[in-house]
Design a protein around this motif. Structure first.
Motif, PDB file in Angstrom:
ATOM      1  N   ARG A 182      -3.436   0.177  -5.441  1.00 15.08           N
ATOM      2  CA  ARG A 182      -3.989   0.602  -4.152  1.00 15.08           C
ATOM      3  C   ARG A 182      -5.112  -0.328  -3.715  1.00 15.08           C
ATOM      4  N   ARG A 183      -6.014  -0.643  -4.629  1.00 18.10           N
ATOM      5  CA  ARG A 183      -7.144  -1.505  -4.280  1.00 18.10           C
ATOM      6  C   ARG A 183      -6.669  -2.886  -3.837  1.00 18.10           C
TER       7      ARG A 183
ATOM      8  N   LEU B 272       0.834  -1.208   0.000  1.00 17.25           N
ATOM      9  CA  LEU B 272       0.000   0.000   0.000  1.00 17.25           C
ATOM     10  C   LEU B 272       0.867   1.255   0.000  1.00 17.25           C
TER      11      LEU B 272
ATOM     12  N   ALA C  82       2.223   1.683  -3.482  1.00 14.50           N
ATOM     13  CA  ALA C  82       1.250   1.715  -4.574  1.00 14.50           C
ATOM     14  C   ALA C  82       1.381   3.000  -5.390  1.00 14.50           C
TER      15      ALA C  82
ATOM     16  N   GLU D  86      -4.176   3.169  -9.073  1.00 17.78           N
ATOM     17  CA  GLU D  86      -5.415   2.846  -8.368  1.00 17.78           C
ATOM     18  C   GLU D  86      -5.591   1.340  -8.204  1.00 17.78           C
TER      19      GLU D  86
END
Length: 428
Positions: free
Chosen positions: A137-138, A128, A131, A134
């Motif tokens: 991140r998810r 995280l 990251a 996106e």
């Protein structure tokens, strides 16, 4: 245990800087500096003092051990982001008995040791922090939120039930067991194996999300590959020229493509050549293009690309549409014509590959899953063969249960911790 402290925000001038303190003396030793604490987890404005000298006005937050990130008493000092203020506060903390500067990742390591996080969550937190897109991140947030731990605990419960049934048969080996437990044992094993196999199959997609996809631009010399790379990168990443053979090496540009981490490769023009340096570039281009996750064939230029064939899942486009428009999607790296459509096409192909991504995201996870599948398949064969192998089946099930513990770091991972926490910053 020492009380540790560190700057938890980035170094340098900023609006706010956060200093984090964790350990048994975090509250009592800081009391003279802050004067008093507000209610736990409620920010209170306090004047920070070093004796009679005012260091700063800061927001002070106190977290009790059962509500903190580390599982210890934690105090956060939200300072004005002056480097002089930060250094003054850190210097004062360093003078307190039992206080020392935290090592890289030490706050998170204490969270692991105190049961606030499992090892999979720690790995998710590391991802995280790193990251860039996106999608990354998810995926990292899903693991950090405990998704892998929840799944492994579910597998563990099923395997404990299966092992208990086998153990019951062994305990009453001299008596008639009124119920045949084998169908339930086999059903439990089959359920877990199927879910583990799905995780194994989805690992490649999860790994690509974490590390990034490689997309190779392939074409003949002078097809406009480097110009397209520059357009995608939004800067002059590659030298362009009307002379064929300008690109000799593989140029790489990492970018966020519709939320997907992608490294775009600009390769040498594919053609026969007597120039030994260019020939090395062509050979490297073919090698990297074959290993890429996706290839974009840019048609046009001086001849047709040689040395690699177009496959069914490759994307074929016509280059230099500013000079001539061919059949199908035509693009121009120079003017940008058609480039957005190409990006949408590439992103769509890659999104399809990420749809089945797994919860396991690291090679360590995959290895544990593969070992678990092997142990459970052995147990299944023994259970099907009859009662003579119950002890062997029980041992195989116990091995699989232990591997579930390995997955989330309950046992046998001490040698991994140094490597994992080395990637963390000091304040995390």
């Amino acid at each position: 245990m020492d009380t540790i402290y560190a700057l938890a925000t980035a170094r340098g001038k900023a609006g706010v800087a956060v200093v984090r303190v964790s350990g048994p003396q975090a509250r009592d030793a800081l009391l003279p500096m802050v004067g008093s604490f507000g209610p736990p987890r409620v920010a209170a404005l306090r004047v920070l003092k070093d004796g009679d000298e005012v260091l700063d006005q800061a927001l002070v937050l106190l977290f009790e051990a059962d509500r903190s990130f580390t599982g210890e008493i934690v105090v956060e000092l939200h300072l004005h982001g002056s480097q002089a203020i930060v250094q003054a506060v850190l210097f004062r903390l360093g003078q307190l008995p039992g206080f020392r500067l935290a090592q890289a990742g030490e706050f998170t390591r204490r969270a692991l040791e105190n049961g606030r996080l499992d090892l999979a969550q720690v790995e998710g937190l590391a991802d995280l922090i790193e990251a860039e897109t996106e999608l990354q991140r998810r995926q990292a947030m899903r693991v950090f939120s405990g998704a892998l731990g929840e799944r492994s605990e579910g597998w563990r419960r099923k395997l404990i039930r299966a092992a208990a049934l086998i153990e019951a048969v062994l305990d009453f080996a001299d008596e008639d067991v009124p119920v045949d437990v084998r169908p339930e044992v086999l059903a439990l094993i089959d359920t877990v194996v199927a879910e583990l196999q799905a995780e194994r199959e989805g690992y490649t997609a999860a790994e690509r999300i974490r590390d990034g996809f490689e997309v190779a631009i392939v074409g003949a010399p002078n097809a406009g590959k480097s110009t397209l790379l520059n357009r995608l990168a939004g800067r002059k990443a590659a030298i362009t020229s009307e002379h064929a053979g300008t690109t000799r090496d593989v140029l790489e540009v990492r970018m966020d493509l519709r939320g997907i981490p992608v490294t775009v490769l600009d390769t040498a023009g594919l053609r026969p050549t007597l120039d030994p340096v260019e020939a090395m570039g062509v050979a490297l281009a073919i090698e990297r293009a074959k290993a890429a996750d996706l290839r974009v064939f840019l048609m046009g230029g001086d001849g047709t690309p040689e040395g690699i064939d177009v496959q069914a899942d490759d994307i074929v486009v016509q280059g230099k549409s500013d000079l001539a428009v061919g059949e199908g999607l035509a693009i121009s790296g120079l003017t940008g014509h058609g480039v957005d459509q190409l990006v949408d096409l590439v992103a769509g192909r890659l999104e399809q590959r990420t749809a089945g991504s797994a919860t396991i995201i690291r090679a360590r996870h995959r290895q544990v899953v593969e070992q678990s599948i092997g142990a459970l398949e052995s147990a299944r064969l023994v259970v099907m063969s009859g009662a003579d192998g119950d002890e062997i089946a029980a041992d195989a099930l116990r091995l699989a249960i232990g591997l579930m513990d390995d997955l989330v770091g309950r046992i046998g991972v001490e040698d991994l911790l140094g490597e994992i926490f080395a990637s963390f910053c000091i304040g995390k």
